[in-house]
Design a protein around this motif. Structure first.
Motif, PDB file in Angstrom:
ATOM      1  N   ARG A  61      18.581   7.601 -12.580  1.00 27.85           N
ATOM      2  CA  ARG A  61      19.599   8.532 -12.088  1.00 27.85           C
ATOM      3  C   ARG A  61      19.875   9.497 -13.335  1.00 27.85           C
ATOM      4  O   ARG A  61      19.591   9.302 -14.421  1.00 27.85           O
ATOM      5  CB  ARG A  61      20.779   7.805 -11.448  1.00 27.85           C
ATOM      6  CG  ARG A  61      20.510   7.162 -10.215  1.00 27.85           C
ATOM      7  CD  ARG A  61      21.740   6.501  -9.754  1.00 27.85           C
ATOM      8  NE  ARG A  61      22.704   7.494  -9.106  1.00 27.85           N
ATOM      9  CZ  ARG A  61      23.906   7.328  -8.290  1.00 27.85           C
ATOM     10  NH1 ARG A  61      24.067   5.932  -8.082  1.00 27.85           N
ATOM     11  NH2 ARG A  61      24.521   8.180  -7.887  1.00 27.85           N
ATOM     12  N   PRO A  62      20.628  10.604 -12.965  1.00 28.47           N
ATOM     13  CA  PRO A  62      20.844  11.672 -14.121  1.00 28.47           C
ATOM     14  C   PRO A  62      21.767  10.979 -15.323  1.00 28.47           C
ATOM     15  O   PRO A  62      22.258  10.119 -15.322  1.00 28.47           O
ATOM     16  CB  PRO A  62      21.846  12.857 -13.602  1.00 28.47           C
ATOM     17  CG  PRO A  62      21.460  12.670 -12.008  1.00 28.47           C
ATOM     18  CD  PRO A  62      21.310  11.248 -11.741  1.00 28.47           C
ATOM     19  N   ALA A  63      21.182  11.814 -16.454  1.00 26.88           N
ATOM     20  CA  ALA A  63      21.824  11.285 -17.745  1.00 26.88           C
ATOM     21  C   ALA A  63      23.198  11.589 -17.754  1.00 26.88           C
ATOM     22  O   ALA A  63      24.089  10.766 -18.377  1.00 26.88           O
ATOM     23  CB  ALA A  63      21.063  12.301 -18.856  1.00 26.88           C
ATOM     24  N   ALA A  64      23.799  12.571 -16.988  1.00 25.46           N
ATOM     25  CA  ALA A  64      25.303  12.883 -17.026  1.00 25.46           C
ATOM     26  C   ALA A  64      26.010  11.654 -16.463  1.00 25.46           C
ATOM     27  O   ALA A  64      27.097  11.277 -16.841  1.00 25.46           O
ATOM     28  CB  ALA A  64      25.571  14.142 -16.186  1.00 25.46           C
ATOM     29  N   LEU A  65      25.705  11.134 -15.589  1.00 24.79           N
ATOM     30  CA  LEU A  65      25.967   9.984 -14.710  1.00 24.79           C
ATOM     31  C   LEU A  65      26.157   8.620 -15.616  1.00 24.79           C
ATOM     32  O   LEU A  65      27.019   7.953 -15.896  1.00 24.79           O
ATOM     33  CB  LEU A  65      25.304   9.418 -13.499  1.00 24.79           C
ATOM     34  CG  LEU A  65      25.619   8.117 -12.725  1.00 24.79           C
ATOM     35  CD1 LEU A  65      27.110   8.195 -12.525  1.00 24.79           C
ATOM     36  CD2 LEU A  65      24.947   7.985 -11.776  1.00 24.79           C
ATOM     37  N   LYS A  66      24.935   8.418 -16.311  1.00 24.48           N
ATOM     38  CA  LYS A  66      24.661   7.221 -17.430  1.00 24.48           C
ATOM     39  C   LYS A  66      25.782   7.417 -18.504  1.00 24.48           C
ATOM     40  O   LYS A  66      25.877   6.430 -19.006  1.00 24.48           O
ATOM     41  CB  LYS A  66      23.253   7.220 -17.716  1.00 24.48           C
ATOM     42  CG  LYS A  66      22.522   6.562 -16.457  1.00 24.48           C
ATOM     43  CD  LYS A  66      21.008   6.280 -16.802  1.00 24.48           C
ATOM     44  CE  LYS A  66      20.175   7.532 -17.198  1.00 24.48           C
ATOM     45  NZ  LYS A  66      18.780   7.202 -17.100  1.00 24.48           N
ATOM     46  N   ARG A  67      25.959   8.660 -19.115  1.00 23.11           N
ATOM     47  CA  ARG A  67      26.918   8.884 -20.057  1.00 23.11           C
ATOM     48  C   ARG A  67      28.258   8.269 -19.975  1.00 23.11           C
ATOM     49  O   ARG A  67      29.027   7.873 -20.843  1.00 23.11           O
ATOM     50  CB  ARG A  67      26.802  10.175 -20.521  1.00 23.11           C
ATOM     51  CG  ARG A  67      25.591  10.697 -21.291  1.00 23.11           C
ATOM     52  CD  ARG A  67      25.745  12.113 -22.185  1.00 23.11           C
ATOM     53  NE  ARG A  67      25.974  12.996 -21.263  1.00 23.11           N
ATOM     54  CZ  ARG A  67      24.998  13.823 -20.850  1.00 23.11           C
ATOM     55  NH1 ARG A  67      23.745  13.600 -21.264  1.00 23.11           N
ATOM     56  NH2 ARG A  67      25.115  14.861 -19.888  1.00 23.11           N
TER      57      ARG A  67
END
Length: 326
Positions: A112-118
């Motif tokens: 899933r997108p990096a923004a979510l994982k951050r």
């Protein structure tokens, strides 16, 4: 049942979250993170309300030369309570690390997108910051400004953890309005007043009798009655905005918003009732502790109420003139 319905049913896990968005273990770790963030507010409240804030005289050690309390006949309950709260911080850190590992390594969240994982890094960073502030709290003998910041950061971490759950359960499309401009403005005003409300609540507690140290109370030099009335005014402004949000959700036939704002209204009214009862009964420790728990649950409800005004589904569009439900 149509083939499409069967596919949707098979793609949904027992938790009610689509399995193509998050696996069961990652979802449970995200829930555990939120529960632990709320739990440490409760145990921190217990430290304050029992006067155990200096149960451990040092940090990061508890006593000179020892990370744990010295167990002997003269040992007080204050040491055990304070050390228990410190121990829970370690548990919270383990949960946050496990959640970080799960989000980055387990499918489907790993792709899933990096923004979510951050987002998952924020609870871990917050826990580290809280540990440092906890030490400063001991060094400055429970100054109310430091103690208050400890509580406010915990509430912020509850908000972040709630939003993380919300994002994990939703698709990765851009957020689009699912409510009218008016409803979204009411939502923004509700969040702003909610922040003021929480800050005033922390200041009110800092001006009251529960300083965290039963022998040498250290409080704000404020009139407790005045700051309590100011806090109450913020509560009533918040209630008005929440009621407006419920009315708008009903008019726009936004079922998700009506449910989320209804829960927020219930949490707010319960918090208000506890607040008034504790004020007129001399601030008993149990009610003050319940009020602190209620503050954390209200933050969760605020996040979900705000989130209900937006959608990441493809069909989400601004709602300006929706029919009124009967």
């Amino acid at each position: 049942m149509t083939s499409t319905s069967r596919l949707r049913a098979s793609a949904t896990s027992r938790s009610g979250v689509p399995s193509h968005l998050v696996d069961r273990l990652t979802w449970r770790l995200a829930i555990a993170n939120l529960v632990a963030q709320i739990g440490i507010i409760v145990t921190g409240g217990a430290v304050r309300l029992t006067g155990s804030g200096l149960g451990c005289s040092q940090w990061p050690m508890c006593e000179p030369g020892s990370f744990t309390p010295e167990f002997h006949a003269e040992m007080s309950l204050h040491q055990a309570i304070e050390f228990g709260n410190r121990t829970l911080t370690g548990v919270l850190g383990i949960i946050a690390l496990a959640l970080l590992w799960a989000v980055y390594t387990r499918p489907p969240t790993a792709s899933r997108p990096a923004a979510l994982k951050r987002l998952v890094w924020l609870p871990l960073a917050g826990i580290a910051l809280q540990a440092v502030i906890g030490g400063i709290t001991v060094w400055v003998d429970l100054h109310p400004a430091v103690v208050g910041s400890h509580m406010l950061i915990s509430l912020a971490l509850v908000a972040v953890s709630s939003y993380l759950l919300l994002r994990l359960a939703r698709p990765d499309r851009p957020a689009r309005p699912a409510s009218s401009t008016t409803a979204r403005r009411v939502g923004a005003a509700m969040v702003a007043v909610g922040v003021v409300l929480l800050v005033l609540g922390v200041v009110t507690t800092g001006a009251g009798p529960h300083s965290g140290d039963a022998t040498e109370p250290y409080r704000w030099a404020l009139d407790p009655a005045f700051i309590s009335r100011l806090h109450a005014l913020a509560v009533w402004a918040f209630v008005v905005l929440v009621v407006a949000g419920v009315v708008l959700a009903r008019r726009e036939a936004n079922r998700a918003a009506l449910r989320a704002w209804g829960w927020l209204l219930g949490a707010t009214l319960l918090q208000g009732a506890i607040g008034y009862v504790q004020y007129f009964t001399g601030l008993p420790e149990l009610l003050v502790g319940l009020h602190m728990l209620g503050a954390a649950l209200t933050v969760v409800a605020i996040v979900y109420a705000t989130g209900s005004l937006y959608s990441r589904d493809t069909q989400a569009v601004p709602v300006e003139h929706s029919p009124t439900t009967a």
